[in-house]
Design an enzyme around this catalytic site. Structure first.
Site, PDB file in Angstrom:
ATOM      1  N   SER A   9       0.787  -1.222   0.000  1.00  0.00           N
ATOM      2  CA  SER A   9       0.000   0.000   0.000  1.00  0.00           C
ATOM      3  C   SER A   9       0.817   1.269   0.000  1.00  0.00           C
ATOM      4  O   SER A   9       0.330   2.319  -0.383  1.00  0.00           O
ATOM      5  CB  SER A   9      -0.906   0.008   1.212  1.00  0.00           C
ATOM      6  OG  SER A   9      -0.142   0.195   2.377  1.00  0.00           O
ATOM      7  N   HIS A  53      -5.403  -4.309   0.241  1.00  0.00           N
ATOM      8  CA  HIS A  53      -5.498  -3.162  -0.672  1.00  0.00           C
ATOM      9  C   HIS A  53      -5.948  -3.577  -2.069  1.00  0.00           C
ATOM     10  O   HIS A  53      -5.886  -2.772  -2.999  1.00  0.00           O
ATOM     11  CB  HIS A  53      -4.161  -2.418  -0.719  1.00  0.00           C
ATOM     12  CG  HIS A  53      -3.859  -1.764   0.587  1.00  0.00           C
ATOM     13  ND1 HIS A  53      -4.342  -0.522   0.941  1.00  0.00           N
ATOM     14  CD2 HIS A  53      -3.188  -2.224   1.669  1.00  0.00           C
ATOM     15  CE1 HIS A  53      -3.968  -0.231   2.163  1.00  0.00           C
ATOM     16  NE2 HIS A  53      -3.262  -1.246   2.638  1.00  0.00           N
ATOM     17  N   LYS A  98     -11.769  -0.825   3.439  1.00  0.00           N
ATOM     18  CA  LYS A  98     -11.149   0.017   2.398  1.00  0.00           C
ATOM     19  C   LYS A  98     -12.062   0.007   1.170  1.00  0.00           C
ATOM     20  O   LYS A  98     -13.042   0.739   1.157  1.00  0.00           O
ATOM     21  CB  LYS A  98      -9.724  -0.445   2.141  1.00  0.00           C
ATOM     22  CG  LYS A  98      -8.876  -0.343   3.434  1.00  0.00           C
ATOM     23  CD  LYS A  98      -7.406  -0.548   3.194  1.00  0.00           C
ATOM     24  CE  LYS A  98      -6.623  -0.820   4.470  1.00  0.00           C
ATOM     25  NZ  LYS A  98      -6.494   0.331   5.370  1.00  0.00           N
TER      26      LYS A  98
END
Ligand code: PMP
Length: 413
Positions: free
Chosen positions: A198, A226, A257
Site C-alpha cells: 500500500s 489493498h 477500504k
C-alpha cells in the site's frame, strides 16, 4: 494525575513526556485531522481545525477507495438492518453474536475467493494477527517466510506465534528461494506476503511465489487488503486477476477500504477456517461485528462483484493523476496500482507540505512517516477515487507545484 506523588521513585511523567518528545524531535509526532465527510459528496468533506467553523476540504488520502462507504445501496442496507435488528450483535460468535448477517457475509466472501469458507474478524489487523499467530502454533515447528514490507499486523502475528521466521527482501524471489532451501525440508512452512503493497503501490509476483510454495511444500498466506474490491473481474483481488486464487492457501482482506465499511476476514479451506475459529483468541474472545456494519458490507461486496464501474473509474483517475504529476515534474512513484505516492524523503517537510495544502488550499493529504515507511522515504500518499474530477486534480497539481517551488523541494529526476 500526580504520578510522582504516587509512585515511590519511578518518574512516570518524565518517561511518558520523553517518549512524546522523541517523536516531536524527529518530526513525526502524529496530528489527527478532525473531519466529517459529507454523505454522497465524497471527496468533499469538512475540516474542524481552527476557530472559524468547519472549512470545506477535498480529501485525497482516504482508503475508502471507491467511495462505497457512501454508496446508496450500502447506506440503505445499513439503515434497514438498524431498523430490523438494532445496533449491536450482542455477543461473541460463540455466545449469541452469530447473526444471520455474519453467516451470509462469510458465504459471500468464500464465494468471492473461490474458497470453501470464510471467517469474519473485527478488523483486517485482527484477522492477520489472530490467524498467523494461531496457525504457526498449530503447526509444530512451523517456519514463516515473510516479505520485509509486510504490514505491522502480519509482523505482530508472526511474532506472537513465537515460531522461527525468515524475512525475504521485498518481492525478491531469488532471496525467498534461498531462504526456503536453507531450512529443514520436512518442517511445515508458510510464506506470508501481500498482493498490493500500500505504501509503494507495487504488486507481488503471485504466480511465481506459488511456484516456490509448490516446490518447497509451503502454505501461502496472502494479504489482499489493498486489492479486494479493486482488482479482478468480481473484485476478488490480484489472486483473482492473475488466476491463482486456488493456489493461495489463505486469503486475508479488509472490509474497511474498497468495501467502505469495517471489519476483516480470511477465506480458505473449511478445515483451516475451523482451526482458526476454534483456536484464535482474537476471534473467540471478542464481540462480533455489529450486524448493521455487516449488512453494509454485504451490499458492498455484492455490488462490487457485479459492477466494475467503480474499479474502472478509480483506475482511470489514478492513471490521470500520475500523468499530471509527472507532467508537472513532481517525484511521483509510477507503480501499476491505484496508489499514487509522491516522494519527499523528510518527515518535517512532508508534514509542512501537508499543513500548507490544508491551510491554504483546502486539500487534505496526510504525511506518511516512519514506521509506516522506512526513514528517508517519507511521502504523501494520494488515493484518487472515481469521484475525483480532472478539475480537482489540476487544482491539486498546481498547488503542489507552487509548494514545491516555495520550499525548494527536489523535482523528479
Ligand atoms: N494489512 C494491510 C496491508 C494494511 O495496510 C492494513 C491497514 N492499513 C491492514 C492489514 C489492517 O486492516 P484494517 O484497517 O481493516 O485493520
Amino acid at each position: 494525575m500526580d504520578f510522582d506523588a504516587q509512585t515511590r521513585g519511578v518518574d512516570y511523567s518524565r518517561i511518558f513526556t520523553q517518549a512524546i518528545d522523541r517523536l516531536h524531535a524527529e518530526g513525526r509526532y502524529r496530528v489527527f485531522i478532525d473531519i466529517l465527510r459529507n454523505k454522497g459528496m465524497y471527496p468533499n468533506a469538512r475540516c474542524f481545525a481552527g476557530h472559524n467553523g468547519p472549512k470545506p476540504i477535498t480529501v485525497w488520502c482516504s482508503n475508502d477507495y471507491l467511495a462505497m462507504g457512501q454508496h446508496p445501496k450500502v447506506i440503505a442496507a445499513m439503515e434497514e438492518a438498524l431498523h430490523d435488528v438494532g445496533a449491536g450483535s450482542g455477543g461473541t460468535r460463540n455466545i449469541g453474536g452469530n447473526t444471520h448477517y455474519h453467516v451470509d457475509l462469510e458465504g459471500e466472501l468464500a464465494d468471492l475467493h473461490g474458497k470453501e469458507g470464510a471467517l469474519l474478524f473485527t478488523s483486517g489487523y485482527v484477522s492477520n494477527e489472530a490467524t498467523l499467530a494461531t496457525l504457526a502454533k498449530i503447526l509444530p515447528g512451523c517456519i514463516i517466510f515473510s516479505d520485509e514490507m509486510n504490514h505491522a499486523s502480519m509482523i505482530a502475528g508472526i511474532r506472537n506465534s513465537g515460531c522461527e521466521k525468515h524475512i525475504f527482501r521485498h518481492n525478491d524471489l531469488a532471496h525467498l528461494e534461498e531462504l526456503l532451501a536453507s531450512v529443514d525440508p520436512a518442517a511445515p512452512k508458510l510464506i506470508a506476503f501481500e498482493s498490493v503493497y500500500s505504501m509503494e503501490g507495487d504488486i507481488a509476483p503471485l504466480a511465481a511465489i506459488c511456484d516456490l510454495a509448490d516446490k518447497y511444500n509451503a502454505l501461502t498466506y496472502l494479504d489482499e487488503v489493498h486489492a479486494v474490491g479493486m482488482y479482478g473481474a468480481r473484485g476478488g483481488g490480484i489472486s483473482e486477476r492473475d488466476g491463482v486464487a486456488d493456489r493461495i492457501t489463505i486469503v486475508e482482506g479488509t472490509l474497511g477500504k474498497a468495501f467502505g465499511v469495517m471489519g476483516g476476514y480470511i477465506a480458505a479451506d473449511q478445515m483451516i477456517i475451523d482451526v482458526i475459529r476454534s483456536y484464535a483468541p482474537g476471534f473467540i474472545f471478542t464481540t462480533s461485528l455489529s450486524p448493521v456494519l455487516v449488512a453494509g458490507v454485504l451490499a458492498s461486496v455484492r455490488h462490487l462483484k457485479a459492477s466494475s464501474v467503480e474499479r474502472d473509474g478509480q483506475q482511470a483517475a489514478a492513471a490521470r493523476l500520475k500523468a499530471m504529476m509527472t507532467e508537472a515534474g513532481l517525484p511521483v512513484m509510477l507503480g501499476d496500482t491505484h496508489i499514487v505516492p509522491l516522494m519527499v524523503g523528510d518527515p518535517v517537510k512532508a508534514k509542512r507540505i501537508s499543513d500548507i495544502l490544508l491551510a491554504e488550499y483546502g486539500i487534505y493529504v496526510q504525511p506518511i512517516n516512519y514506521p509506516t515507511v522506512p526513514r528517508g522515504t517519507e511521502r504523501l500518499r494520494f488515493t484518487p477515487g472515481p469521484s475525483h474530477t480532472p478539475a480537482m486534480m489540476r487544482e491539486l497539481t498546481q498547488a503542489l507545484g507552487e509548494i514545491w517551488g516555495r520550499l525548494e523541494l527536489r523535482k523528479a529526476a
